[in-house]
Design a protein around this motif. Structure first.
Motif, PDB file in Angstrom:
ATOM      1  N   UNK A 247       0.809  -1.294  -0.192  1.00  0.00           N
ATOM      2  CA  UNK A 247       0.110  -0.019  -0.083  1.00  0.00           C
ATOM      3  C   UNK A 247       1.000   1.110   0.013  1.00  0.00           C
ATOM      4  N   UNK A 248       0.862   2.032  -1.213  1.00  0.00           N
ATOM      5  CA  UNK A 248       1.638   3.083  -1.192  1.00  0.00           C
ATOM      6  C   UNK A 248       1.284   4.357  -0.522  1.00  0.00           C
ATOM      7  N   UNK A 249       2.166   5.331  -0.473  1.00  0.00           N
ATOM      8  CA  UNK A 249       1.956   6.567   0.306  1.00  0.00           C
ATOM      9  C   UNK A 249       0.698   7.038  -0.524  1.00  0.00           C
ATOM     10  N   UNK A 250      -0.184   7.910   0.339  1.00  0.00           N
ATOM     11  CA  UNK A 250      -1.335   8.640  -0.328  1.00  0.00           C
ATOM     12  C   UNK A 250      -2.346   7.745  -0.911  1.00  0.00           C
ATOM     13  N   UNK A 251      -2.275   6.446  -0.893  1.00  0.00           N
ATOM     14  CA  UNK A 251      -3.313   5.582  -1.440  1.00  0.00           C
ATOM     15  C   UNK A 251      -4.369   5.227  -0.660  1.00  0.00           C
ATOM     16  N   UNK A 252      -5.434   4.564  -1.289  1.00  0.00           N
ATOM     17  CA  UNK A 252      -6.548   3.989  -0.376  1.00  0.00           C
ATOM     18  C   UNK A 252      -6.662   2.698  -0.974  1.00  0.00           C
ATOM     19  N   UNK A 253      -6.813   1.648  -0.275  1.00  0.00           N
ATOM     20  CA  UNK A 253      -6.779   0.376  -0.638  1.00  0.00           C
ATOM     21  C   UNK A 253      -7.740  -0.417   0.247  1.00  0.00           C
ATOM     22  N   UNK A 254      -8.460  -1.549  -0.185  1.00  0.00           N
ATOM     23  CA  UNK A 254      -9.404  -2.291   0.413  1.00  0.00           C
ATOM     24  C   UNK A 254      -8.822  -3.800   0.528  1.00  0.00           C
ATOM     25  N   UNK A 255      -9.173  -4.505   1.891  1.00  0.00           N
ATOM     26  CA  UNK A 255      -8.501  -5.611   2.033  1.00  0.00           C
ATOM     27  C   UNK A 255      -9.311  -6.488   2.733  1.00  0.00           C
ATOM     28  N   UNK A 256      -9.301  -7.792   2.524  1.00  0.00           N
ATOM     29  CA  UNK A 256      -9.574  -8.968   3.394  1.00  0.00           C
ATOM     30  C   UNK A 256      -8.353  -9.870   3.688  1.00  0.00           C
ATOM     31  N   UNK A 257      -8.601 -10.991   4.196  1.00  0.00           N
ATOM     32  CA  UNK A 257      -7.617 -11.901   4.368  1.00  0.00           C
ATOM     33  C   UNK A 257      -6.493 -12.180   2.818  1.00  0.00           C
TER      34      UNK A 257
END
Length: 360
Positions: A247-257
Motif C-alpha cells: 500500500x503506497x503513500x497517499x493510496x486508498x486500498x481495500x483488503x480482507x485476508x
C-alpha cells in the motif's frame, strides 16, 4: 347341619339346644373381633404384659412365645381375661394401627395391601409425599427417583424409553427446571418442533441458548456464530493478513485476508449471518513515519462504519478500536479500507483481527 359357618367359623345354634344365648353371644364376640378388623401391632413375638379387653394383634413373628405359641400368622384377641386365636383365610385384610397401613393375607403370609396392587387405572390425581391438585394432577415430593428397564429375564426387552407427547407443533412439550419454584431453565419443544434450550435469571425474562433444527440436525447458538456450519461457542475472531501487496503513500486500498485491491468489489466477503463486528485490531510491519498515518475502517459494502482506528507517527505500528461496533445482515459484505497519508511509508502484510458475534 354344620356346627359353624364356613367363612368366619361362627358357631350355629342347634335345634332344641339349651342355653342358646351362650352360642349366640359367642358368635357375636367373634363378629366383634373380625368385622372392621384393626390390630394394634404386628411385630410383637409375645403377648403384652397388660392387655385391655378387646385388644387385637396380628402375629407376624415366625415363632411367637407365651400364650401365642404356635399362632404365627394368626389374629390374637384378648377377651374375658384370655387370648383367643383367630385363623385368617386368604383375602382377609387388617389395618395395623401403629403403621397406619392395611395388610392383606395371601393365604400364607400377611403383606402390605399396597404391595399387592398390580394395576391402577384412570386415576384423576396421584400425590406421592404431597397433595396433587387440579393444576398438578400428578405430584411427588421426594429426594430420589429411579426408572429402570424391565430385563429380558423378567419378560421385558432390557430397554427403557421415556415418551412425552404434545398435541400439535404450536403446543409446548418441555422440561422446566426451577429454583425455589422460580424457573431458571427450560429444555424442549416450546411453541414449535425445534429442540431449544432456554435460561432465565428470574423466571420472567428468557434467553435462548441453543436451537437444533429438526430437519438438518444443525445447532444454532443465539448470539453466536458458526464457522463452516460448525457451531462456535464464543464470538468468532476473524483474523487475517493483507498479503504481500504494498500500500503506497497517499493510496486508498481495500483488503480482507490475503487480498488487497483498489475497489471493495475485488476483496469483500459476505457476513453469512446477521451479526455484530467489533474489537478491530491492526498491526503493521513498521510505523508510517513522523506526521504520517494509516487509517483503517470497516466498510459495509461501500459505506464506512463506526469501527475505525489509526496508526500515527514514527513510534507506533498498531492500533485498535475496542469501543465501536457495526451490525451486518447476512447478505451484506465487509472489507477493511486503509487510507495512507501522502507521506507515509509503503507497507505490506498488515495483520488484522475482528470479533464477530451472531445476533440470530
Amino acid at each position: 347341619m354344620a356346627d359353624a359357618t364356613p367363612s368366619l367359623a361362627l358357631p350355629l345354634i342347634a335345634g332344641g339346644q339349651a342355653q342358646k344365648h351362650a352360642t349366640h353371644n359367642e358368635a357375636l364376640a367373634l363378629l366383634d373381633a373380625l368385622v372392621q378388623l384393626t390390630v394394634l401391632d404386628k411385630d410383637r413375638a409375645a403377648p403384652p404384659a397388660s392387655p385391655a379387653d378387646g385388644d387385637r394383634y396380628l402375629i407376624a413373628a415366625g415363632n411367637p412365645d407365651g400364650a401365642w405359641t404356635g399362632w404365627s400368622g394368626r389374629i390374637a384377641r384378648f377377651q374375658d381375661g384370655a387370648w383367643l386365636s383367630l385363623k385368617p383365610q386368604a383375602g382377609w385384610t387388617a389395618y395395623v394401627a401403629d403403621e397406619a397401613e392395611p395388610y392383606f393375607f395371601t393365604g400364607s403370609a400377611w403383606t402390605p395391601l399396597r404391595a399387592t396392587l398390580t394395576a391402577l387405572q384412570n386415576l384423576s390425581r396421584l400425590g406421592i409425599g404431597t397433595g396433587a391438585d387440579a393444576e398438578n394432577p400428578f405430584a411427588a415430593k421426594l429426594n430420589k427417583a429411579l426408572w429402570t428397564a424391565l430385563t429380558t429375564a423378567e419378560g421385558g426387552s432390557g430397554d427403557l424409553r421415556y415418551t412425552l407427547n404434545k398435541q400439535a407443533s404450536g403446543n409446548v412439550l418441555s422440561l422446566l427446571l426451577q429454583s425455589g419454584f422460580s424457573a431458571r431453565a427450560e429444555i424442549g419443544l416450546t411453541g414449535d418442533d425445534e429442540l431449544r434450550v432456554k435460561v432465565s435469571p428470574n423466571g420472567g425474562d428468557w434467553f435462548e441458548a441453543l436451537r437444533i433444527d429438526r430437519t438438518t440436525g444443525r445447532v444454532a447458538f443465539s448470539g453466536r456464530i458458526t464457522s463452516a456450519d460448525v457451531p462456535v461457542l464464543t464470538g468468532q475472531v476473524i483474523a487475517g493478513n493483507s498479503g504481500p501487496g504494498a500500500v503506497a503513500a497517499g493510496a486508498t486500498r481495500y483488503f480482507t485476508h490475503a487480498l488487497v485491491g483498489g475497489h471493495q468489489s475485488e476483496v469483500y466477503a459476505a457476513a453469512g449471518r446477521r451479526g455484530r463486528f467489533r474489537h478491530l485490531r491492526v498491526v503493521t510491519q513498521g510505523a508510517p513515519g513522523a506526521g504520517e498515518s494509516w487509517t483503517f475502517t470497516l466498510q459495509n459494502l461501500v459505506t464506512d462504519t463506526a469501527l475505525t482506528c489509526t496508526i500515527s507517527g514514527a513510534g507506533s505500528n498498531q492500533a485498535a478500536d475496542l469501543v465501536n461496533s457495526a451490525v451486518f445482515d447476512a447478505d451484506q459484505r465487509w472489507c477493511l479500507k486503509m487510507v495512507s497519508s501522502s507521506g507515509a511509508r509503503p507497507t505490506t502484510n498488515i495483520l488484522f483481527s475482528l470479533l464477530f458475534e451472531g445476533l440470530d
